[in-house]
Enzyme design. Structure first.
Site, PDB file in Angstrom:
ATOM      1  N   ARG A  19      27.867  14.628   2.078  1.00 52.26           N
ATOM      2  CA  ARG A  19      27.131  14.112   3.240  1.00 52.26           C
ATOM      3  C   ARG A  19      26.758  15.171   4.279  1.00 52.26           C
ATOM      4  O   ARG A  19      25.608  15.275   4.660  1.00 52.26           O
ATOM      5  CB  ARG A  19      27.958  13.017   3.943  1.00 52.26           C
ATOM      6  CG  ARG A  19      28.234  11.830   3.093  1.00 52.26           C
ATOM      7  CD  ARG A  19      27.022  10.992   2.969  1.00 52.26           C
ATOM      8  NE  ARG A  19      27.368   9.737   2.315  1.00 52.26           N
ATOM      9  CZ  ARG A  19      26.492   8.946   1.785  1.00 52.26           C
ATOM     10  NH1 ARG A  19      25.221   9.229   1.817  1.00 52.26           N
ATOM     11  NH2 ARG A  19      26.876   7.830   1.207  1.00 52.26           N
ATOM     12  N   HIS A  80      44.070  18.952  10.275  1.00 50.23           N
ATOM     13  CA  HIS A  80      43.076  18.988  11.343  1.00 50.23           C
ATOM     14  C   HIS A  80      43.561  19.688  12.606  1.00 50.23           C
ATOM     15  O   HIS A  80      42.870  20.560  13.147  1.00 50.23           O
ATOM     16  CB  HIS A  80      42.591  17.582  11.694  1.00 50.23           C
ATOM     17  CG  HIS A  80      41.659  17.004  10.688  1.00 50.23           C
ATOM     18  ND1 HIS A  80      41.067  15.780  10.864  1.00 50.23           N
ATOM     19  CD2 HIS A  80      41.214  17.458   9.497  1.00 50.23           C
ATOM     20  CE1 HIS A  80      40.301  15.509   9.831  1.00 50.23           C
ATOM     21  NE2 HIS A  80      40.387  16.516   8.984  1.00 50.23           N
ATOM     22  N   LYS A  98      36.702  12.708  10.991  1.00 42.70           N
ATOM     23  CA  LYS A  98      37.641  11.704  11.495  1.00 42.70           C
ATOM     24  C   LYS A  98      38.833  11.562  10.565  1.00 42.70           C
ATOM     25  O   LYS A  98      38.691  11.820   9.378  1.00 42.70           O
ATOM     26  CB  LYS A  98      36.929  10.366  11.666  1.00 42.70           C
ATOM     27  CG  LYS A  98      36.435   9.772  10.341  1.00 42.70           C
ATOM     28  CD  LYS A  98      35.703   8.489  10.565  1.00 42.70           C
ATOM     29  CE  LYS A  98      35.277   7.867   9.285  1.00 42.70           C
ATOM     30  NZ  LYS A  98      34.313   8.601   8.516  1.00 42.70           N
TER      31      LYS A  98
END
Length: 160
Positions: A19, A80, A98
């Protein structure tokens, strides 16, 4: 023509490959400079697929690259916070997949690290845009955004 943002992607497989990188390639103001995967063979395949200059097998080398202005972090969520803080320390702009972190405390550390690094720079703004189907993460993230705005370390969040 506007100046291009030169991107490095940490975790170039999965969602990044399906994506985000394709979207990046459509932008006139974005240039994919480097990709990183923990397996160099996969990193090289991704580099060749997208025609970028460099492939790395660790984030430290990618973050040390002076040709990279911004990083997109699309690794497993447990990485992250560590990677975002390292990117902030390297002076890179950060787009993070996310959720931002696995805990509120981890996310707060990211925001604080970013604020400390950029305190005296013009870019001292935090933008958090996240979509998720996990309501718990959504509520934690927006609670953090409200707190960051209250403390004056986040601007430009919300509508108009």
């Amino acid at each position: 023509m506007a100046q291009k943002v030169r991107w490095g992607v940490i975790g170039a497989g999965g969602i990044a490959d399906r994506r985000t990188i394709p979207g990046m390639m459509l932008c006139d103001n974005a240039e994919l400079v480097a990709v990183m995967e923990i397996n160099m063979e996969l990193a090289e395949k991704c580099r060749a697929k997208w025609g970028c200059k460099k492939a790395y097998d660790n984030e430290a080398d990618l973050l040390a690259d002076p040709e990279i202005d911004a990083v997109y972090i699309a690794t497993p969520v447990v990485l992250h916070a560590k990677q975002a803080m390292a990117a902030a320390d390297a002076g890179k702009h950060i787009l993070i997949e996310k959720p931002l972190a696995t805990t509120r405390e981890g996310a707060e550390k990211i925001l604080e690290a970013k604020h400390q690094i950029y305190r005296d720079r013009l870019e001292d703004e935090v933008y958090i845009i996240e979509s998720t189907d996990n309501v718990d993460y959504f509520l934690v993230q927006w609670d953090m955004v409200r707190e960051a705005k209250r403390r004056g370390i986040a601007t430009g969040i919300g509508r108009g």
